[in-house]
Design a protein around this motif. Sequence first.
Motif, PDB file in Angstrom:
ATOM      1  N   PRO A 102      27.602 -23.059 -44.334  1.00 47.33           N
ATOM      2  CA  PRO A 102      26.619 -24.157 -44.175  1.00 47.33           C
ATOM      3  C   PRO A 102      25.482 -23.803 -43.428  1.00 47.33           C
ATOM      4  CG  PRO A 102      28.463 -24.475 -42.706  1.00 47.33           C
ATOM      5  CD  PRO A 102      28.589 -23.198 -43.179  1.00 47.33           C
ATOM      6  N   LYS A 103      24.263 -24.530 -43.775  1.00 53.31           N
ATOM      7  CA  LYS A 103      22.948 -24.510 -42.813  1.00 53.31           C
ATOM      8  C   LYS A 103      23.444 -25.830 -41.714  1.00 53.31           C
ATOM      9  CE  LYS A 103      20.127 -27.090 -46.053  1.00 53.31           C
ATOM     10  NZ  LYS A 103      20.013 -28.357 -45.441  1.00 53.31           N
ATOM     11  N   ILE A 104      22.821 -25.639 -40.667  1.00 54.00           N
ATOM     12  CA  ILE A 104      23.319 -26.694 -39.434  1.00 54.00           C
ATOM     13  C   ILE A 104      21.810 -27.051 -38.907  1.00 54.00           C
ATOM     14  CG2 ILE A 104      24.209 -26.992 -37.453  1.00 54.00           C
ATOM     15  CD1 ILE A 104      26.335 -26.213 -39.451  1.00 54.00           C
ATOM     16  N   ASP A 105      21.850 -28.367 -38.827  1.00 49.89           N
ATOM     17  CA  ASP A 105      20.581 -29.092 -38.367  1.00 49.89           C
ATOM     18  C   ASP A 105      20.391 -28.435 -36.852  1.00 49.89           C
ATOM     19  OD1 ASP A 105      19.895 -30.000 -40.751  1.00 49.89           O
ATOM     20  OD2 ASP A 105      20.972 -32.046 -40.413  1.00 49.89           O
ATOM     21  N   LEU A 106      19.085 -28.325 -36.535  1.00 46.40           N
ATOM     22  CA  LEU A 106      18.683 -28.112 -35.141  1.00 46.40           C
ATOM     23  C   LEU A 106      18.148 -29.211 -34.556  1.00 46.40           C
ATOM     24  CD1 LEU A 106      16.967 -24.648 -35.600  1.00 46.40           C
ATOM     25  CD2 LEU A 106      19.217 -24.969 -34.415  1.00 46.40           C
ATOM     26  N   PRO A 107      18.400 -29.292 -33.176  1.00 44.99           N
ATOM     27  CA  PRO A 107      17.906 -30.703 -32.560  1.00 44.99           C
ATOM     28  C   PRO A 107      16.126 -30.606 -32.317  1.00 44.99           C
ATOM     29  CG  PRO A 107      19.011 -29.128 -30.681  1.00 44.99           C
ATOM     30  CD  PRO A 107      19.298 -28.559 -32.378  1.00 44.99           C
ATOM     31  N   ALA A 108      15.718 -29.325 -32.460  1.00 39.44           N
ATOM     32  CA  ALA A 108      14.202 -29.402 -32.297  1.00 39.44           C
ATOM     33  C   ALA A 108      13.929 -27.969 -33.129  1.00 39.44           C
ATOM     34  CB  ALA A 108      14.005 -28.988 -30.899  1.00 39.44           C
ATOM     35  N   LYS A 109      12.852 -27.823 -33.914  1.00 40.89           N
ATOM     36  CA  LYS A 109      12.491 -26.832 -34.604  1.00 40.89           C
ATOM     37  C   LYS A 109      12.300 -25.491 -33.783  1.00 40.89           C
ATOM     38  CE  LYS A 109       8.849 -25.603 -38.178  1.00 40.89           C
ATOM     39  NZ  LYS A 109       7.492 -25.852 -38.540  1.00 40.89           N
ATOM     40  N   ALA A 110      13.053 -24.371 -34.471  1.00 41.27           N
ATOM     41  CA  ALA A 110      13.030 -23.197 -33.783  1.00 41.27           C
ATOM     42  C   ALA A 110      11.588 -22.539 -34.462  1.00 41.27           C
ATOM     43  CB  ALA A 110      14.045 -22.273 -34.293  1.00 41.27           C
ATOM     44  N   PHE A 111      10.744 -22.402 -33.641  1.00 42.54           N
ATOM     45  CA  PHE A 111       9.313 -22.060 -33.933  1.00 42.54           C
ATOM     46  C   PHE A 111       8.502 -21.278 -32.789  1.00 42.54           C
ATOM     47  CE2 PHE A 111       4.877 -24.394 -34.578  1.00 42.54           C
ATOM     48  CZ  PHE A 111       4.611 -23.880 -35.534  1.00 42.54           C
ATOM     49  N   GLY A 112       8.070 -20.015 -33.422  1.00 41.28           N
ATOM     50  CA  GLY A 112       7.545 -19.182 -32.645  1.00 41.28           C
ATOM     51  C   GLY A 112       7.992 -17.830 -32.969  1.00 41.28           C
ATOM     52  N   CYS A 113       7.501 -16.985 -32.138  1.00 40.35           N
ATOM     53  CA  CYS A 113       7.666 -15.476 -32.057  1.00 40.35           C
ATOM     54  C   CYS A 113       8.868 -14.912 -31.338  1.00 40.35           C
ATOM     55  CB  CYS A 113       6.459 -14.558 -31.753  1.00 40.35           C
ATOM     56  SG  CYS A 113       5.193 -14.975 -32.977  1.00 40.35           S
ATOM     57  N   VAL A 114       9.911 -14.727 -31.759  1.00 34.52           N
ATOM     58  CA  VAL A 114      11.158 -14.638 -31.157  1.00 34.52           C
ATOM     59  C   VAL A 114      11.645 -12.996 -30.985  1.00 34.52           C
ATOM     60  CG1 VAL A 114      13.717 -15.390 -30.872  1.00 34.52           C
ATOM     61  CG2 VAL A 114      11.810 -16.871 -31.863  1.00 34.52           C
ATOM     62  N   ARG A 115      12.012 -12.705 -29.780  1.00 35.63           N
ATOM     63  CA  ARG A 115      12.854 -11.357 -29.673  1.00 35.63           C
ATOM     64  C   ARG A 115      13.953 -11.328 -30.587  1.00 35.63           C
ATOM     65  NH1 ARG A 115       9.082  -8.412 -27.256  1.00 35.63           N
ATOM     66  NH2 ARG A 115      10.452  -6.717 -28.272  1.00 35.63           N
ATOM     67  N   HIS A 116      14.194 -10.082 -31.324  1.00 35.90           N
ATOM     68  CA  HIS A 116      15.301  -9.887 -32.006  1.00 35.90           C
ATOM     69  C   HIS A 116      16.087  -8.500 -31.515  1.00 35.90           C
ATOM     70  CE1 HIS A 116      14.025 -13.308 -34.466  1.00 35.90           C
ATOM     71  NE2 HIS A 116      15.223 -13.238 -34.953  1.00 35.90           N
ATOM     72  N   ARG A 117      17.088  -8.230 -31.912  1.00 34.64           N
ATOM     73  CA  ARG A 117      18.157  -6.827 -31.850  1.00 34.64           C
ATOM     74  C   ARG A 117      18.452  -6.264 -33.079  1.00 34.64           C
ATOM     75  NH1 ARG A 117      23.189  -8.356 -29.102  1.00 34.64           N
ATOM     76  NH2 ARG A 117      22.952 -10.196 -30.332  1.00 34.64           N
ATOM     77  N   ASN A 118      18.083  -5.073 -33.130  1.00 32.87           N
ATOM     78  CA  ASN A 118      18.534  -4.454 -34.146  1.00 32.87           C
ATOM     79  C   ASN A 118      19.948  -3.636 -33.970  1.00 32.87           C
ATOM     80  OD1 ASN A 118      19.230  -2.030 -35.878  1.00 32.87           O
ATOM     81  ND2 ASN A 118      17.069  -0.987 -35.493  1.00 32.87           N
ATOM     82  N   LEU A 119      20.843  -4.576 -34.665  1.00 33.82           N
ATOM     83  CA  LEU A 119      22.442  -4.154 -34.490  1.00 33.82           C
ATOM     84  C   LEU A 119      22.923  -3.283 -35.468  1.00 33.82           C
ATOM     85  CD1 LEU A 119      23.806  -7.813 -34.384  1.00 33.82           C
ATOM     86  CD2 LEU A 119      23.003  -6.373 -32.623  1.00 33.82           C
ATOM     87  N   ALA A 120      22.140  -2.562 -36.422  1.00 29.03           N
ATOM     88  CA  ALA A 120      22.453  -1.700 -37.387  1.00 29.03           C
ATOM     89  C   ALA A 120      21.446  -0.619 -37.651  1.00 29.03           C
ATOM     90  CB  ALA A 120      22.858  -2.447 -38.777  1.00 29.03           C
ATOM     91  N   SER A 177      10.660 -19.935 -38.123  1.00 34.16           N
ATOM     92  CA  SER A 177       9.901 -21.328 -38.403  1.00 34.16           C
ATOM     93  C   SER A 177      10.851 -22.246 -39.178  1.00 34.16           C
ATOM     94  CB  SER A 177       8.405 -21.483 -39.155  1.00 34.16           C
ATOM     95  OG  SER A 177       8.059 -22.556 -39.566  1.00 34.16           O
ATOM     96  N   ARG A 178      11.694 -22.952 -38.771  1.00 33.18           N
ATOM     97  CA  ARG A 178      12.804 -23.523 -39.224  1.00 33.18           C
ATOM     98  C   ARG A 178      13.381 -24.716 -38.502  1.00 33.18           C
ATOM     99  NH1 ARG A 178      17.180 -20.357 -37.426  1.00 33.18           N
ATOM    100  NH2 ARG A 178      17.110 -18.361 -37.090  1.00 33.18           N
ATOM    101  N   TRP A 179      14.095 -25.727 -39.191  1.00 35.71           N
ATOM    102  CA  TRP A 179      14.844 -26.780 -38.578  1.00 35.71           C
ATOM    103  C   TRP A 179      16.266 -26.689 -38.715  1.00 35.71           C
ATOM    104  CZ3 TRP A 179      12.267 -30.557 -35.770  1.00 35.71           C
ATOM    105  CH2 TRP A 179      11.021 -30.697 -35.864  1.00 35.71           C
TER     106      TRP A 179
END
Length: 314
Positions: free
Chosen positions: A158-176, A194-196
């Motif tokens: 399922p997709k889960i609603d967020l309480p606030a928009k995830a919005f911006g440039c976010v650091r991510h990790r390379n797991l593979a 950029s998603r709710w």
Amino acid sequence: MPIKLPDNLPAYDVLAREGVMVMSDELASKQDIRPLRIALLNLMPKKIQTENQFARLIGATPLQIELNLIRMSEHRTRNTAAEHMRSFYRPFSEVMETGEKFDGLIITGAPIEHLPYEEVTYWDELTQVFDWTQTHVHSTFGVCWGGMAMINHFHGIPKIDLPAKAFGCVRHRNLAPASPYLRGFSDDMVIPVSRWTEIRREDVQAAGLPILIDSAETGPCLVEDAAHRALYIFNHLEYDSGTLKEEYDRDVASGTPINIPANYYPDNDPSKPPQNRWRSHAHLLYGNWISEIYLTTPFDIDQIGASRTDLRNR
């Protein structure tokens, strides 16, 4: 090698001015090679902007790409000229009836995250698309809502609603780092978000799907689904430098409550031009995807779908 586009498609002139190699149908017909057939199922309101973004990325490889534009059969867009849609897009129903096959398919996001999947007007047809990919597409790339919808269809996640928009440039990790899709990737990277809604890490893990890129802040970003010959990315490496700014300015103008996109403007100041810190990884990811398609797709395109092997089983 270039990407093959109709010479009157707006993306043709845009990419040519940027130095991307583009080729008209007439010139491509004189070359004795089989181009990779990549389709774009464009669910975004601003069709031309989205065409440019994806054509820019898949057109930067050394291979000849033939880009095919597809739309939902009955859905009518209000943000793109009807003449543009008639000239360059085919409805999925027509594509399905012809029985034609594609080396790759990109399914874009759509600004309908607030709706349950079943309430989306074209949901039934979109599930047809998902099932059709298993016999008519060698590799599918679901992006943002498109990826969430596809992973829900095949795995019930399922997709889960967020309480606030995830919005911006976010650091991510390379797991593979050994994944062929992440060749050349840094250990960590910045990716526009950029998603709710979100896909939860524990749901992906319970489905037995490997997470290739992840963020402590916003969760899974890139997931591989080898059994369905698919990748799902829930964020927006394809975004132009100013896309988050356009979204922010639109919401401010309309009075929609919105935070300044995080880590996007210098000094968090919207009056300053934003800096693009994800462009190189965007080209790497889509270039690696195209390379994997080239290495694994049948030369005889009619053989696509004949065997449901792992995408990398050569």
